[in-house]
Motif scaffolding. Structure first.
Motif, short mmCIF file in Angstrom:
data_model
loop_
_atom_site.label_atom_id
_atom_site.label_comp_id
_atom_site.label_asym_id
_atom_site.label_seq_id
_atom_site.Cartn_x
_atom_site.Cartn_y
_atom_site.Cartn_z
N ILE A 63 -38.96 26.22 22.95
CA ILE A 63 -39.41 24.99 23.64
C ILE A 63 -40.75 25.23 24.31
N LEU A 64 -40.86 26.36 24.99
CA LEU A 64 -42.11 26.70 25.68
C LEU A 64 -43.26 26.82 24.68
N GLN A 65 -42.98 27.40 23.52
CA GLN A 65 -44.03 27.55 22.52
C GLN A 65 -44.56 26.19 22.08
N TRP A 66 -43.65 25.24 21.85
CA TRP A 66 -44.09 23.90 21.44
C TRP A 66 -44.87 23.22 22.57
N LEU A 67 -44.36 23.32 23.80
CA LEU A 67 -45.05 22.68 24.93
C LEU A 67 -46.44 23.27 25.12
N GLY A 70 -49.11 21.84 23.10
CA GLY A 70 -49.50 20.47 23.42
C GLY A 70 -48.53 19.41 22.95
N VAL A 71 -47.35 19.81 22.44
CA VAL A 71 -46.37 18.83 21.97
C VAL A 71 -45.64 18.25 23.17
N PRO A 72 -45.57 16.93 23.33
CA PRO A 72 -44.84 16.34 24.45
C PRO A 72 -43.36 16.72 24.40
N THR A 85 -41.72 28.23 10.12
CA THR A 85 -43.01 28.09 9.44
C THR A 85 -43.51 26.65 9.43
N VAL A 86 -42.73 25.74 10.03
CA VAL A 86 -43.15 24.35 10.01
C VAL A 86 -44.53 24.20 10.67
N GLU A 87 -45.37 23.37 10.10
CA GLU A 87 -46.72 23.19 10.62
C GLU A 87 -46.66 22.47 11.96
N THR A 88 -47.43 22.94 12.90
CA THR A 88 -47.47 22.31 14.21
C THR A 88 -47.98 20.88 14.06
N PRO A 89 -47.22 19.90 14.54
CA PRO A 89 -47.69 18.52 14.43
C PRO A 89 -48.89 18.28 15.33
N VAL A 90 -49.69 17.30 14.96
CA VAL A 90 -50.80 16.94 15.82
C VAL A 90 -50.23 16.31 17.08
N PRO A 91 -50.51 16.88 18.25
CA PRO A 91 -49.94 16.32 19.48
C PRO A 91 -50.34 14.87 19.66
#
Length: 306
Positions: A63-67, A70-72, A85-91
């Motif tokens: 969770i911290l990695q996603w936050l 910049g992911v809400p 390996t999922v691509e980080t979504p555009v925040p």
């Protein structure tokens, strides 16, 4: 989504206080992630106390990695169970931008009840380092930039009073519950207020330090006595200003030499004067406050405090 924990019966379980210590996420935030978003699903004792398994802790770290990317927080739940390996979504670019705009407007119109609600809401939903990085630090910088052109002492002093109250209350209880080294925090002479010091105090407390703030800039020649009488392990000075050449080139290095504990600087002054202070007795920690506070631990280890 089911809210029941599915851990094997022999899995080691940890109370919320220990999980907060291990992950750096405070217990209020952990409970909010569970209740509002179903991000984590701890086991419960018969009396209702939360117990977390190692896979819960790993989930919190994801969770911290996603936050931190910049992911809400509202979008994280849909990403947790996807392959690594999922691509980080555009925040959602409007998320933090809109929150900054909302916070700045709330401050400038002096809507104190709403300001208090926003303050507590964000600290409940996000780790403190994210809130400072993404919200408070940019807003304070924007306000101070605006105030250099169009001063507004009423808004500045009102914001300072609000944060002094909120941060002071937090420090009061945090200082009682931790045995960490004491950091003496003070502003530099040219800084018009304690906004950066208050943010630094918040971050230092979150990282397990005891914090003593001084309301007014203490003369540098008084620092040795302050360190001795307060039993401080380090002096940390903050400023959003460049500070004078004489202060940076002469007074500050002399003060550092007179102390038997490290003297560090953070805030805009650390960025603006880094090349002049680097290699000397003063430790420049940068203007990114979460990173600046993270640099304290290795510095205190080198000085023999830790």
């Amino acid at each position: 989504m089911s809210t029941k924990a599915t851990h094997p019966p022999d899995t080691p379980l940890y109370p919320i206080r220990e999980v907060s210590r291990l992950t750096g996420v405070n217990s209020v935030t952990l409970r909010a992630w569970e209740r509002r978003y179903g991000l984590i699903r701890p086991k419960r004792t018969p009396k209702g106390h939360r117990l977390y398994a190692q896979d819960d802790i790993a989930r919190i770290e994801r969770i911290l990695q996603w936050l931190n990317r910049g992911v809400p927080v509202s979008q994280v739940v849909d990403l947790l169970d996807q392959p690594e390996t999922v691509e980080t979504p555009v925040p959602d670019a409007g998320d933090w931008v809109s929150q900054r705009q909302q916070l700045q407007v709330t401050i400038e119109i002096l809507d104190l009840p709403k300001l208090e609600a926003l303050y507590h809401q964000n600290l409940a939903l996000y780790p403190l380092s994210v809130v400072v990085n993404e919200l408070w630090q940019p807003v304070i910088l924007a306000l101070e930039t605006k105030w250099t052109i169009q001063p507004d002492n009423l808004v500045r002093r009102t914001l300072e009073a609000f944060l002094r109250s909120q941060v002071g209350t937090r420090l009061h209880y945090a200082n009682q519950s931790t045995r960490g080294p004491l950091i003496l925090l003070n502003t530099m002479p040219d800084d018009p207020g304690p906004l950066w010091m208050l943010m630094a105090a918040l971050m230092a407390s979150e990282q397990g330090y005891r914090v003593q703030m001084l309301d007014h800039s203490l003369p540098l020649e008084d620092l040795p006595q302050a360190v001795a009488r307060l039993h401080s392990s380090m002096v940390l000075l903050t400023s959003g200003q460049r500070e004078s050449d004489h202060f940076i080139h002469t007074e500050l290095p002399n003060a550092a030499e007179a102390l038997n504990v490290p003297l560090g600087v953070c805030g805009a002054v650390a960025r603006l004067r880094d090349s002049e202070l680097r290699g000397g007795p003063v430790h420049t920690l940068g203007d990114d406050l979460p990173q600046a506070i993270a640099r304290l631990r290795p510095l205190l280890r080198e000085s023999g405090v830790l």
